[in-house]
Scaffold this motif. Structure first.
Motif, PDB file in Angstrom:
ATOM      1  N   GLU A 188       0.828  -1.184  -0.006  1.00  0.00           N
ATOM      2  CA  GLU A 188      -0.201  -0.147  -0.070  1.00  0.00           C
ATOM      3  C   GLU A 188       0.806   1.295  -0.084  1.00  0.00           C
ATOM      4  OE1 GLU A 188      -2.331  -0.712   3.432  1.00  0.00           O
ATOM      5  OE2 GLU A 188      -3.671  -2.081   2.378  1.00  0.00           O
TER       6      GLU A 188
ATOM      7  N   SER B 223       0.972   4.022  -2.968  1.00  0.00           N
ATOM      8  CA  SER B 223       0.877   5.349  -2.858  1.00  0.00           C
ATOM      9  C   SER B 223       1.778   6.186  -3.414  1.00  0.00           C
ATOM     10  CB  SER B 223       0.779   5.686  -1.375  1.00  0.00           C
ATOM     11  OG  SER B 223       0.526   6.795  -0.931  1.00  0.00           O
TER      12      SER B 223
ATOM     13  N   GLN C 198       1.407   6.001  -7.491  1.00  0.00           N
ATOM     14  CA  GLN C 198       0.306   6.753  -7.816  1.00  0.00           C
ATOM     15  C   GLN C 198       0.404   8.142  -8.093  1.00  0.00           C
ATOM     16  OE1 GLN C 198      -3.151   6.783  -5.282  1.00  0.00           O
ATOM     17  NE2 GLN C 198      -4.432   5.891  -6.621  1.00  0.00           N
TER      18      GLN C 198
ATOM     19  N   VAL D 297      -2.336   3.873   0.426  1.00  0.00           N
ATOM     20  CA  VAL D 297      -3.768   3.503  -0.318  1.00  0.00           C
ATOM     21  C   VAL D 297      -4.189   2.187  -0.346  1.00  0.00           C
ATOM     22  CG1 VAL D 297      -4.828   3.592  -2.529  1.00  0.00           C
ATOM     23  CG2 VAL D 297      -2.741   5.127  -2.382  1.00  0.00           C
ATOM     24  N   HIS D 298      -5.149   2.120   0.901  1.00  0.00           N
ATOM     25  CA  HIS D 298      -5.629   0.850   1.088  1.00  0.00           C
ATOM     26  C   HIS D 298      -6.394   0.143  -0.026  1.00  0.00           C
ATOM     27  CE1 HIS D 298      -4.414   1.383   5.295  1.00  0.00           C
ATOM     28  NE2 HIS D 298      -4.703   2.672   5.190  1.00  0.00           N
ATOM     29  N   HIS D 299      -6.113  -1.362  -0.186  1.00  0.00           N
ATOM     30  CA  HIS D 299      -6.552  -1.840  -1.236  1.00  0.00           C
ATOM     31  C   HIS D 299      -7.074  -3.059  -0.834  1.00  0.00           C
ATOM     32  CE1 HIS D 299      -6.695  -1.958  -5.760  1.00  0.00           C
ATOM     33  NE2 HIS D 299      -6.430  -3.388  -5.470  1.00  0.00           N
TER      34      HIS D 299
END
Length: 600
Positions: free
Chosen positions: A113, A117, A120, A237-239
């Motif tokens: 994550e 991040s 991204q 960024v929690h996926h």
């Protein structure tokens, strides 16, 4: 060396510079100043001069080397060698698609994550389709030989896929992140040559630059460990596909130096993330509707935040009674109890878990806090590793069998009904048959709900590798492991059977893997519960609603095995609601397909 590799990559893009054969041309200029140079050659020479003038100069190399050494102190990054000739836009992803594969522990899930991040923000896109990926990143584990072999096999498959790609497409880049990158750099880059990019656990900020270097046709790596990196300013960024649970990293590295463990050598020394950063992330997750947060660290309950001056007191850290460490007692800072207290107050309807702890860091203050807060799960992971004092000493665990059992007794006294889980290693260096029997007796004495058991796998760099002999034959390790698993399941079945007839608050995860007609979820004690998919009551009324992932429901337990519980949902609920009233309100209420006389 990393800086030189970057510079080399800049020069290895031949299409940017027009090749010239100027030996004879320059000689003619020297011997005959009156020679006439064609207009075409003049233009070519001028173009070449412009390209030379716009390239790196000696001062750029000096600035780059200086930035390489001082950037950690100045801006908190591992590297900041962005010389004037490497623009910010050169590190942009340009909508290239990244595919992640994550192996190993929950820390690797969180690392994925964090890495995503960072990428991204540089313009990369994430894809779940391997075939359309421009970049494939494997987040790896080195804790055991089997875990590494899985990665080697996967790299062979990906390399074959890379070679089959159409030449018209952008060449696929393969990267290894995490512990295996740290441990096997030479093998991955030089001997096998299966990867384009290597990034250790403390080098994810450098991923955009590493990928840029790889685009130039060079292998790129950064596996340096840091004494400071916690990624506190990087919001992961929690996926999670479920969306109801999330992992939050609170510290990195480990100082325990257990003789069998590779973690201190792949993830470095302990350093804790500032409390304010953790609270901000947990609050964000609460606002998004997340119902369960797991606090992560290699030694999560040794958390100690000294990031602000007011936290640096003189009081010493308190250990569990009868435990010791290989390092000096630490002083000052906010401790794990302070963090657990603050996190649990953010959202009373959000479950709080933590992993992986060390038994030495469970002073009574932490245990009493777990007991009194409804949303801190009454489940503790208590890695024992062995039941033999001789083996525990060789493992450098810092406690005896007796101290461990005293801690278990203290935990059960302070937290009634607590669920315990553990780790065990079979066949460690020098383990005798008597030592093995001591481990079996410890498993029987404690009574765990959940266990993680493995045969010993020696790792290079560890204390055991340098000082001990891996002298237990492989077949003996496997036999002892099988016996440990058998005893563990017997005891887990007994412990779980005590829950039959009780009503458990379950956080629903989704459909059961074995049947689309069933749902599954987990209790406060982290036990899996399977129950039929059907509408259930809301509150104490008679309005029924479907059950969805992320819902809390009360489930009456009807049967138990060593690995799961089965039951039937009674009603929707929440952490704030009392479970006592539901046992009375719904005990005689018929389920779908039942008559009132059938209900019990």
């Amino acid at each position: 060396m990393e800086h030189l590799r970057t510079v080399r990559a800049f020069f290895c893009v031949p299409k940017l510079w027009t090749p010239l054969r100027c030996t004879r041309h320059c000689s003619n200029l020297a011997t005959n100043n009156n020679s006439v140079i064609s207009t075409e050659r003049k233009a070519t020479l001028e173009k070449f001069k412009i390209q030379i003038s716009s390239g790196p100069r000696f001062q750029d190399f000096i600035r780059g080397a200086s930035a390489h050494q001082t950037s950690a102190a100045e801006d908190g990054e591992m590297f900041s060698d962005k010389s004037s000739y490497l623009s910010e836009t050169s590190e942009m992803g340009s909508s290239r698609k990244v595919y992640f594969e994550t192996y190993g522990c929950q820390m690797n899930v969180n690392d994925t994550e964090i890495a995503w991040s960072i990428l991204q923000k540089k313009g990369y896109q994430r894809t779940g389709n391997l075939k359309e990926a421009d970049v494939v990143l494997l987040v790896t584990c080195s804790i055991r030989e089997k875990a590494e072999q899985t990665i080697w096999n996967r790299l062979q498959q990906l390399t074959a896929m890379k070679k089959k790609r159409l030449r018209t497409r952008i060449p696929m880049k393969i990267g290894i992140l995490g512990c295996m990158a740290e441990r096997l750099k030479a093998e991955l880059l030089e001997r096998e040559k299966l990867v384009d990019v290597l990034a250790g656990p403390d080098a994810y900020r450098d991923l955009p630059r590493l990928l840029m270097v790889a685009d130039g046709g060079q292998q790129a790596s950064n596996v340096l460990l840091s004494l400071e990196e916690t990624y506190a300013d990087v919001m992961p960024v929690h996926h999670s596909p479920q969306g109801y649970s999330a992992f939050v990293s609170i510290m990195r590295g480990c100082d325990n130096m257990c003789s069998y463990c590779i973690v201190p050598f792949t993830r470095g020394r302990e350093r804790s993330r500032p409390l304010s950063s953790i609270l901000e992330e947990v609050q964000m997750l609460s606002d998004q509707g997340v119902k369960e947060v797991t606090l992560l660290g290699q030694n999560v309950n040794s958390y100690r935040d000294t990031s602000e001056e007011q936290f640096s007191g003189s009081d010493q850290t308190q250990l569990s009674r009868g435990f010791k460490t290989v390092y000096k007692t630490k002083q000052g800072g906010l401790r794990f109890s302070d963090l657990l207290d603050r996190v649990s107050l953010i959202d009373p309807d959000m479950r709080i878990r933590f992993t992986s702890p060390h038994p030495k860091d469970f002073p009574d203050q932490v245990l009493h806090l777990i007991a009194e807060r409804r949303n801190i799960c009454k489940q503790i992971h208590l890695p024992a590793q062995s039941g033999s004092n001789e083996v525990l000493k060789a493992m450098r665990r810092g406690y005896t069998r007796e101290a461990y059992l005293d801690l278990v007794e203290n935990i059960k006294k302070i937290i009634p009904g607590v669920s315990l889980s553990s780790d065990f290693i079979s066949g460690f260096c020098g383990e005798t048959e008597d030592d093995h029997q001591e481990t079996l007796s410890l498993i029987r004495a404690v009574g765990y709900n959940i266990g993680f058991l493995f045969a010993y796998s020696m790792r290079k760099k560890t204390h055991a590798f340098h000082r001990l002999q891996d002298d237990v034959p492989a077949e003996v390790k496997q036999r002892r492991l099988a016996e440990c698993i058998s005893v563990f399941r017997e005891e887990a079945t007994r412990v779980n059977a005590a829950l039959v007839g009780s009503t458990q608050l379950v956080l629903v995860e989704g459909e059961s893997k074995r049947s689309a007609n069933d749902l599954c979820g987990r209790t406060d004690g982290n036990m899996k519960v399977i129950f039929p998919k059907e509408d259930v009551a809301v509150g104490s009324g008679f309005n029924d609603e479907p059950v969805h992932a992320g819902d809390y429901v009360l489930v009456k337990i009807s049967s138990a095995s060593s690995q799961s519980l089965r039951g039937r949902a009674l009603a929707h609920s929440s952490l704030r609601a009392s479970t006592k009233g539901f046992n009375t309100d719904f005990r005689h209420r018929p389920h779908h397909g039942q008559t009132a006389s059938d209900a019990t």
